[in-house]
Write a protein that holds these residues in place. Structure first.
Motif, PDB file in Angstrom:
ATOM      1  N   ALA A  12      78.312 101.825 -23.363  1.00 16.31           N
ATOM      2  CA  ALA A  12      77.195 102.542 -22.742  1.00 16.31           C
ATOM      3  C   ALA A  12      75.876 102.217 -23.441  1.00 16.31           C
ATOM      4  CB  ALA A  12      77.460 104.045 -22.775  1.00 16.31           C
ATOM      5  N   GLU A  13      75.896 102.167 -24.778  1.00 14.14           N
ATOM      6  CA  GLU A  13      74.681 101.873 -25.539  1.00 14.14           C
ATOM      7  C   GLU A  13      74.175 100.462 -25.256  1.00 14.14           C
ATOM      8  OE1 GLU A  13      75.766 102.503 -29.570  1.00 14.14           O
ATOM      9  OE2 GLU A  13      75.593 104.701 -29.481  1.00 14.14           O
ATOM     10  N   ASP A  53      83.902  99.893 -27.228  1.00 13.41           N
ATOM     11  CA  ASP A  53      84.587 101.090 -26.759  1.00 13.41           C
ATOM     12  C   ASP A  53      83.641 101.799 -25.790  1.00 13.41           C
ATOM     13  OD1 ASP A  53      82.668 102.199 -28.396  1.00 13.41           O
ATOM     14  OD2 ASP A  53      84.079 103.109 -29.803  1.00 13.41           O
ATOM     15  N   GLU A  54      83.983 103.021 -25.378  1.00 12.19           N
ATOM     16  CA  GLU A  54      83.169 103.729 -24.397  1.00 12.19           C
ATOM     17  C   GLU A  54      81.735 103.915 -24.886  1.00 12.19           C
ATOM     18  OE1 GLU A  54      87.041 106.153 -24.763  1.00 12.19           O
ATOM     19  OE2 GLU A  54      86.029 104.530 -25.839  1.00 12.19           O
ATOM     20  N   THR A  55      81.582 104.276 -26.155  1.00 17.89           N
ATOM     21  CA  THR A  55      80.258 104.570 -26.692  1.00 17.89           C
ATOM     22  C   THR A  55      79.402 103.320 -26.811  1.00 17.89           C
ATOM     23  OG1 THR A  55      81.155 106.434 -27.958  1.00 17.89           O
ATOM     24  CG2 THR A  55      79.008 105.588 -28.627  1.00 17.89           C
ATOM     25  N   SER A  56      79.956 102.265 -27.437  1.00 17.02           N
ATOM     26  CA  SER A  56      79.157 101.050 -27.640  1.00 17.02           C
ATOM     27  C   SER A  56      78.869 100.336 -26.323  1.00 17.02           C
ATOM     28  CB  SER A  56      79.851 100.108 -28.630  1.00 17.02           C
ATOM     29  OG  SER A  56      81.166  99.810 -28.234  1.00 17.02           O
ATOM     30  N   ASP A  64      81.451  94.295 -29.388  1.00 16.93           N
ATOM     31  CA  ASP A  64      80.591  95.289 -30.021  1.00 16.93           C
ATOM     32  C   ASP A  64      79.631  94.512 -30.916  1.00 16.93           C
ATOM     33  OD1 ASP A  64      79.505  97.176 -31.867  1.00 16.93           O
ATOM     34  OD2 ASP A  64      81.165  98.542 -31.457  1.00 16.93           O
TER      35      ASP A  64
END
Length: 335
Positions: free
Chosen positions: A263-264, A258-261, A230
């Protein structure tokens, strides 16, 4: 070829004494690392399937060594660049729980590395990874882990001093934390590498945080693959190294995406196609544990603790003949 020859250089130990010291440092450090961080040693691969998505893409431009296998036609294997993603999969498959982790000996070939005092086409490091809870994905967890690793390295300084008092390098007493944006704000007219050297020379040992995302100046401090660290929760451990008048990176590490970071960061890096790879699908589906991990250079650590001017003094690799000859004439004996 880039080569720095320190004035009046004296390795203090013979080649055979150096080999003995290398073994001592490696054996002792990995035991301390496992004990202090609750890590189990496991076996790890030298190569992985190209289509698995498990290889470390580093800065995205380095070419992995590739080959095929007679027994598995139609598939391409890659020598690992590091085990950043493989370790997380191993923690999942082996059933590790929060607070538990693993370490392993990682060996790699990086064919696009330049030849100089610090870089080799052969990489050897302790790759480690630890399961954490989702609530522990924060800067406090990252900083506490960095302080633990620094404490282990400081302990190794005392251990090496006891056996080789004339050869050991004396390390700073503490580690300083700074972000890449704070560093750019502090030295806006210098290159990222110059900034690293300036801050590390001032404090002796620095953990440079938040590497990979774009800074106010328009560029990242340094490249980082978008699919393991991350970018808001990672960093490098740097020691000032007088022989070469530069910062010496001992470890790159961080709390993992994690899933969010993920994808970003895939979107920012223009690598959204990776979301279709098996590893990335599992991560985006929330199937993999939250982890923190990194790599600690084995040869780099030996180089630091024994105060050596060239990484080739503590690892056997390939070097240009001209470099070998110049080093030999200046008491730098490459293995």
């Amino acid at each position: 070829m880039k080569l720095i020859i320190p004035e009046n250089y004296d390795p203090r130990l013979s080649v055979r004494e150096t080999q003995e010291a290398i073994k001592y440092i490696r054996d002792t450090f990995q035991k301390e690392l496992g004990k202090e961080m609750n890590l189990e040693r496991i076996s790890a691969p030298l190569f992985v399937d190209k289509n698995s998505g498990l290889n470390d893409n580093l800065n995205g431009v380095e070419r992995p060594v590739q080959f095929d296998l007679a027994g598995i036609p139609g598939q391409t294997m890659e020598v690992v660049h590091s085990l950043a993603k493989w370790k997380r999969m191993a923690l999942y498959e082996y059933g590790f729980q929060p607070g538990e982790g693993l370490y392993t000996n990682m060996n790699a070939i990086r064919r696009d590395e330049d030849f100089d005092n610090l870089h080799s086409c052969y990489v050897d490091q302790w790759d480690w990874e630890k399961v954490i809870t989702r609530e522990d994905r924060n800067l406090d967890t990252l900083k506490d882990t960095v302080r633990t690793i620094f404490k282990i390295i400081k302990h190794m300084e005392h251990e090496v001093w006891y056996k080789y008092p004339n050869a050991v390098k004396h390390l700073p007493e503490d580690i300083t934390f700074i972000t890449s944006q704070e560093l750019e704000d502090r030295y806006p007219h210098h290159t990222p590498k110059e900034r690293e050297n300036l801050i590390t020379k001032e404090f002796g040992c620095v953990f440079l945080m938040k590497i990979g995302d774009q800074l106010k100046g328009g560029k990242p401090h340094d490249g980082r693959a978008p699919d393991y660290d991350d970018w808001q929760l990672n960093g490098d451990i740097l020691f000032w190294f007088e022989h070469l008048n530069c910062a010496l990176e001992i470890s790159s590490m961080g709390i993992r995406v994690d899933e969010t970071s993920l994808a970003e960061q895939l979107k920012k890096a223009g690598c959204e196609d990776r979301s279709q790879l098996p590893y990335h699908k599992m991560l985006l589906n929330g199937e993999l544990p939250c982890t923190i991990g990194g790599g600690i250079g084995q040869s780099r650590l030996c180089m630091l603790l024994l105060d050596r001017a060239h990484v080739g003094e503590v690892q056997a690799s390939i070097w240009p003949d001209e470099m070998r000859e110049i080093c030999r004439k200046n008491k730098i004996f490459l293995l």
